[in-house]
Design an enzyme around this catalytic site. Structure first.
Site, short mmCIF file in Angstrom:
data_model
loop_
_atom_site.label_atom_id
_atom_site.label_comp_id
_atom_site.label_asym_id
_atom_site.label_seq_id
_atom_site.Cartn_x
_atom_site.Cartn_y
_atom_site.Cartn_z
N HIS A 103 -9.52 1.10 4.46
CA HIS A 103 -8.34 1.18 5.17
C HIS A 103 -8.55 2.27 6.49
CE1 HIS A 103 -4.30 2.33 6.37
NE2 HIS A 103 -3.82 1.43 5.73
N GLY A 105 2.50 1.98 10.91
CA GLY A 105 3.51 2.96 10.86
C GLY A 105 4.13 3.36 12.17
N SER A 151 3.27 -2.36 10.16
CA SER A 151 4.91 -2.47 10.45
C SER A 151 5.19 -3.85 10.23
CB SER A 151 4.96 -2.25 12.17
OG SER A 151 4.80 -1.04 12.27
N GLY A 158 2.76 -1.30 4.23
CA GLY A 158 3.04 0.13 3.90
C GLY A 158 4.35 0.56 3.52
N GLY A 159 4.96 1.10 4.57
CA GLY A 159 6.31 1.80 4.38
C GLY A 159 7.37 0.90 3.69
N GLU A 176 -6.88 4.38 7.52
CA GLU A 176 -6.79 5.90 7.41
C GLU A 176 -7.92 6.72 6.67
OE1 GLU A 176 -2.97 5.40 5.50
OE2 GLU A 176 -2.38 4.81 7.48
N ASN A 181 0.76 -1.13 0.12
CA ASN A 181 0.07 -0.13 0.17
C ASN A 181 1.21 1.41 -0.06
OD1 ASN A 181 -1.61 2.19 0.46
ND2 ASN A 181 -2.35 1.39 2.49
N TRP A 182 0.84 1.85 -1.11
CA TRP A 182 1.65 3.03 -1.31
C TRP A 182 1.46 4.33 -0.41
CZ3 TRP A 182 4.37 3.32 -6.82
CH2 TRP A 182 5.07 2.06 -7.19
N LYS A 183 0.23 4.21 -0.30
CA LYS A 183 -0.60 5.21 0.48
C LYS A 183 -0.44 6.66 -0.34
CE LYS A 183 -0.29 3.17 5.01
NZ LYS A 183 -0.33 2.90 6.26
N GLU A 232 -5.50 -5.10 10.19
CA GLU A 232 -4.69 -4.04 10.47
C GLU A 232 -4.77 -3.50 11.70
OE1 GLU A 232 -2.40 -2.81 6.26
OE2 GLU A 232 -4.07 -1.32 6.69
P1 13P Z 1 2.92 0.17 7.57
O1 13P Z 1 3.44 -1.35 7.14
O2 13P Z 1 3.74 1.42 7.37
O3 13P Z 1 2.80 -0.11 9.25
O4 13P Z 1 1.62 0.40 7.07
C1 13P Z 1 0.57 -0.76 7.08
C2 13P Z 1 -0.49 -0.31 6.38
O5 13P Z 1 -1.43 0.58 6.86
C3 13P Z 1 -0.89 -0.99 5.02
O6 13P Z 1 -2.05 -0.67 4.45
#
Ligand code: 13P
Length: 249
Positions: A95, A173, A213, A234-235, A97, A10-12, A167
């Site tokens: 998600h 994050g 994470s 994510g990251g 967010e 997930n590149w956000k 999640e």
């Molecule tokens: P991180 O891997 O950066 O914690 O993010 C997880 C995420 O929200 C993937 O959708």
């Protein structure tokens, strides 16, 4: 039944169109795999260049959101048909967010899920509790409520093809990943909930990811759990490390 592992990035809100092409060129050789489905969920504006840059590879492109109407006066939104025609295969829905910052409700997500299925897109439905909810001991109740509301009225034949991502919000994050036991407990509870709403065959077929994470150091142990079929990353999906996560044994 053997479920095929699925690892999605997930590149956000990261990467411009030009950076997208560069990152895909870097990651492409690192994520080659015969036995894992690999997905890059990119920002809307990066979808078209990402589709072009991944043509002929094992990488599928996903969107990070989608609206539940076909077309019309919905400024700023993107329709399922637009995604489909562009070549998108997956769409992240719900998600945390989006639920938190953009106030997406389970009712809207239910409509989005139905629309995604109607257009042949595979949803990656996210669920997860806050730290406060975990400390109150209502994690499983809350997740079951999210799953039941989001899937309301959706037939088993669709659910068996979809992906659900667990999640925990406190693990996103933060570098604070859920323990393997915590992740497996909730992913198993999600599968049990699917069996309860539908049947065992549907529960055994739906793929459940862990997200929060995930990195090259913890992926193997998490993905080895009986009810965890891969990750939503994510990251670490923006770095060469993602190749290690895809190919972890
Ligand atoms: P991180 O891997 O950066 O914690 O993010 C997880 C995420 O929200 C993937 O959708």
């Amino acid at each position: 039944m053997e479920r095929r592992r699925i690892v999605a990035g997930n590149w956000k809100m990261n990467m411009t169109p030009a950076k997208t092409v560069e990152l895909i060129a870097t990651l492409r050789p690192l994520v080659e795999s015969l036995d894992v489905d690999v997905v890059f969920c990119v920002p809307a504006i990066d979808i078209v260049p990402a589709i072009t840059a991944t043509r002929g590879t094992n990488i599928a492109i996903g969107a990070q959101n989608m609206y539940f109407e076909e077309s019309g006066a919905y400024t700023g939104e993107i329709s399922p048909q637009m995604l489909k025609e562009a070549g998108v295969k997956y769409v992240i829905l719900g998600h945390s967010e989006r639920r938190e910052y953009f106030h997406e409700t389970d009712e809207e997500l239910n409509k989005k899920l139905k629309k995604a299925f109607e257009h042949g897109l595979t949803p990656i439905l996210c669920c997860g509790e806050t730290l406060e909810q975990r400390e109150m001991g209502i994690t499983l109740d809350f997740i079951r409520m999210q799953i039941k509301s989001d899937l309301n009225g959706i037939p088993a034949s669709k659910v068996e093809e979809m992906v659900i991502a667990y999640e925990p919000i406190w693990a996103i994050g933060t570098g604070r990943t859920a323990t393997t036991e915590q992740a497996e407990e909730v992913c198993k509870a999600i599968r049990d909930c699917i069996a309860e709403i539908y049947d065992d065959a549907t529960a055994q077929s739906v793929r459940i990811q862990y997200g929060g994470s995930v990195n090259a150091g913890n992926a193997s142990e998490l993905f080895a759990q009986p009810d965890i079929d891969g990750g939503l990353v994510g990251g670490a999906s923006l770095k060469p490390e993602f190749g290690k996560i895809v190919n972890c044994k």
